[in-house]
Design a protein around this motif. Sequence first.
Motif, PDB file in Angstrom:
ATOM      1  N   ARG A 189      11.578  60.414   6.574  1.00 13.43           N
ATOM      2  CA  ARG A 189      12.571  59.602   5.854  1.00 13.43           C
ATOM      3  C   ARG A 189      13.773  60.454   5.460  1.00 13.43           C
ATOM      4  O   ARG A 189      14.926  60.032   5.596  1.00 13.43           O
ATOM      5  N   ALA A 190      13.515  61.663   4.982  1.00 19.76           N
ATOM      6  CA  ALA A 190      14.619  62.548   4.584  1.00 19.76           C
ATOM      7  C   ALA A 190      15.458  62.978   5.773  1.00 19.76           C
ATOM      8  O   ALA A 190      16.654  63.260   5.628  1.00 19.76           O
ATOM      9  N   ALA A 191      14.859  63.022   6.960  1.00 16.54           N
ATOM     10  CA  ALA A 191      15.602  63.426   8.159  1.00 16.54           C
ATOM     11  C   ALA A 191      16.753  62.473   8.465  1.00 16.54           C
ATOM     12  O   ALA A 191      17.694  62.844   9.167  1.00 16.54           O
ATOM     13  N   ILE A 204      17.758  67.477  19.110  1.00 14.33           N
ATOM     14  CA  ILE A 204      16.761  67.964  18.159  1.00 14.33           C
ATOM     15  C   ILE A 204      15.896  66.801  17.693  1.00 14.33           C
ATOM     16  O   ILE A 204      16.402  65.796  17.174  1.00 14.33           O
ATOM     17  N   THR A 205      14.597  66.936  17.886  1.00 13.97           N
ATOM     18  CA  THR A 205      13.623  65.997  17.353  1.00 13.97           C
ATOM     19  C   THR A 205      12.827  66.720  16.276  1.00 13.97           C
ATOM     20  O   THR A 205      12.385  67.853  16.493  1.00 13.97           O
ATOM     21  N   VAL A 206      12.665  66.084  15.115  1.00 11.43           N
ATOM     22  CA  VAL A 206      11.832  66.695  14.079  1.00 11.43           C
ATOM     23  C   VAL A 206      10.441  66.080  14.133  1.00 11.43           C
ATOM     24  O   VAL A 206      10.286  64.870  14.330  1.00 11.43           O
ATOM     25  N   LEU A 207       9.449  66.932  13.984  1.00  7.73           N
ATOM     26  CA  LEU A 207       8.069  66.496  13.813  1.00  7.73           C
ATOM     27  C   LEU A 207       7.770  66.673  12.334  1.00  7.73           C
ATOM     28  O   LEU A 207       7.744  67.806  11.837  1.00  7.73           O
ATOM     29  N   ASP A 257      16.178  62.536  16.664  1.00  4.13           N
ATOM     30  CA  ASP A 257      15.001  61.664  16.663  1.00  4.13           C
ATOM     31  C   ASP A 257      13.966  62.271  15.723  1.00  4.13           C
ATOM     32  O   ASP A 257      14.040  63.466  15.379  1.00  4.13           O
ATOM     33  N   ALA A 258      13.032  61.459  15.290  1.00  2.00           N
ATOM     34  CA  ALA A 258      11.978  61.937  14.388  1.00  2.00           C
ATOM     35  C   ALA A 258      10.633  61.391  14.842  1.00  2.00           C
ATOM     36  O   ALA A 258      10.517  60.219  15.220  1.00  2.00           O
TER      37      ALA A 258
END
Length: 713
Positions: free
Chosen positions: A49-51, A39-42, A59-60
Motif C-alpha cells: 500500500r505504501a508503495a 522496478i517491482t517491489v515484493l 508494480d507491486a
Amino acid sequence: MAWREARRLLAVRLDNAGDMVMLGPALRAIKATSPCAEITVLASPGGARAARLLPWVDDAMVMRAVWQDTKAKMPLDPEREPDYVERLRAGRFDGAFIFTSFSQTPYPAASLCYLARIPLRAGESREFGGGMLTLELRSLPDEMHQVDRNLALVEAAGFRGRPDLEVSVPEWPERSKRLLQAYGVEPGEPFALVHPGASAEARRYPAEAYGRVAQLLERCMPVLVTGVPREASAMAELAAIAPAARLAPIDLSIVDYAALIAAASVVICNNSLPLHLADALGTPIVALYSGTDLESQWRPRRVPHRLLRRATFCHPCYRFECPIGKPCLEIDPEEVVTAVEDVLNARTTRTESVAEPRQREAAVPINADRSPRIAVLRALNLGDMLLAVPALRALRRRYPRAQITLIGLPWCRAFADRFDAYIDRFLEFPGYPGIVEAPFQPVVAENFLAREAAHQYDLAIQMHGSGQHSNGFVAALHAARTVGFHTPDGQTRLHLSAPYPHDQPEVMRNLSLVALLGADANDARLEFPVTPDDRAEMEALLRGYERGRHLVVMHPGARSLSRRWPTGRFAEVGLQLIETVGAQVVLTGSADETDLSRGVADRMLGRTLNLTGRTSLGGLAALLERADLFIGNDSGPGHLAEAVATSAVLLYGPEDPARWGPLDRQGVRLLRRRARSGQWRIDAIDTQDVVDAAMELLGREPAAAPSMVAMGR
C-alpha cells in the motif's frame, strides 16, 4: 549481465509501510541511473500500500513471508513458498535487491530468488550463504540509518543517489482540502495530527497520555486523530479524554493519509509510519520514541523534530512487547506539548525568507560586542576556499571578537592556520549523508555532532552549497542561530535561510550569505598571505634554473577530466613562449598529477622545470606571486593566481566563468569555446588562442607559432 544493464528489477522489502517509505531513496537512485529499468517491489500488504506513494515503483507483488511472522501465527503450508517462486519466475526479473534491517538475514528471500532463476541477487549479510547472493554487502554498522543502509546496497551495484525521503501525493493539496472540510477543519487552518498507534506494543505511548496531549493542544488548534482498524480502541480511548478531537476514518487510503500529513502543522506519533511520511512531506514531528531502537537508525533527518525518550538501562532492547511497563515512555503530556511548541516555532523561522539584509539581521540577533562562538561549514577544495575568503573577512569585521571555527576537509587545516586573522579554530569535517566530499562514518559523525553541540555555538553558518544535504549537518550542531541557503523547494532546517542564488558568482554568493547577518558585502577581492618562508621555499626550488625574461607557470591539472585542456597543447604553448619571448616555463601540480605534468614535460623536450608535487601551498603561492603569467584550467591555482594578483590565462569547459571566474578581469583572459556539437568543451580551445592571450598579457604582439613547435594534438 551487469546491474546497470538490468531492465527488470525486483526490490524485496517485506516489513511494514514505514520501511517501504524509507526504501524510496534507493529506488530513486536506481531510476536516476537506469531510467529504463522497471522496478517491482515484493512487499507485505502494508508495504505494498505504501508503495503507491513511491513514483519509482512500476508494480507491486504482495507476499506474507513466514520468516517475517513475528508471532508465529501463519499455518504450516508447504505449497506457499513454491507458489511464490513460480510467481517470481513468471516475472522474468534480471536482478533482485533484498533490503533488510541490521538484524535481518537476506537468505530466505535470496533462496526464493535463486529458485526463481533471477541471475543477479544482492543483499547485506553477516552470515555465510554460499552462492545465494551474487553481490554481498558486509560489515555495515548496526547504528547506520536505514535509508543509508538501503542506499549502500544499490550503490554497491553502481547506482548513486541522495538520502532525503520523498513521496508523491496525487492531487495534493486539493485532496487534503476536501478531507479536512469533511472533518471540520478549515483548509489552511493550523492543526495537529495525532497518531497513537504503532505496529509493536513496545513502541506505543499510552492512549490515555495521548488523550491528555490532545486535550492541551485543543486550546490553540484543532486536533485530528488518525489510525488503522487495529488502533480503533486506542483512538476511542483518546477521544474519551479529548472529546473535541476529530477522528479520521480508520479505513483511509494511504494516499489520503499522506495528504493529511502534508497539510498538518505538526505530527505527533510514535516511531511508526507517520514519522517517516512527515519527514518525507516536510511536516514537523514530535515523536514518542521508545527505547526499542537506536534513534540513529530511524530518526527523521529533513524536518524540525523532537524525539522524546527517557533514558533506561535496557535501551535499545529491540523487543515487540515490553515486560517492564515501558519506562522509556514515561513522558508527561505537558512535555510533549512544549516540544510541539518548539518545532512549530522552528518551522516558522526556518521557512522565513526576508528580502532586505537589515531585516534579516534582526531575525538573527547575535551580539557583536561580546565574543560569540561561530561555526562555518565549508568542506571543499582550494579554489572553493579561496572564493570564501571575502565572506570570512566580512564575517570577522562584523564580529571582531568572535571565536570562528571552520569545519573543513583535512587539507584545510593549513589553510585555516594561514588565515588566522579570520579563523580561530579548525575542525575536520566528519562526513554526513549526501555530502560527497568526505566519507560518511555514522559513529564518527554522531560523536562529532554530540561534542560540538555541547560547544554551544551562538551561530552556525552553512557555506557548503545549496543546503540540500549540508543544512542537516549545520542544524545538528544545535547552535542558537543557524543561517544558510535553501533549495528552490524551500525545504530548510535552519533558523534563517535565503534561496540558493544559482546565477551569482561564487564570491558574491558567499558574501550575500554573511550579508544576512548585517556584514558588509562590498569587498570581494581575493587574498592569500605569502610569508618569507614561502618565498624562501620558492627561491630554493628555482635555484640553478636558468632565468628567462618572463616566468610563466603552467598548471595542466584539474580534478575533473572535463576541465582539463589536453596536455599536448600545454606543451605547444610552452614551447612557443620559450621561442618567441624567451619565457622560463615552470610546471606545477599536486603529487597525484605527476604523470599528467610529466607528459607535458616530455613533449617540451626537457625545456621546462617540473615542480609538480614539490611545492607546498605557500610555496606555490610565492611562485605565482613571482611569476609574470599563469596559464591553467579552471582549478584552485587559477584562483590562487588571482589572490596574489598575477596575470592569468584561464581555460574553461562546461563550468561558466561568469560564476567561477575572477570578478576583476584586469590582467586576466578567460577562454571558452563551443565544440561543433554546440556544447562548451575545454578541448575546443585552440592552441593559438592561448598563445595570443599569453603574448598580449606579457606585453608582446601575438606572433605566428614557429613551425618547429607545430606539434600534433
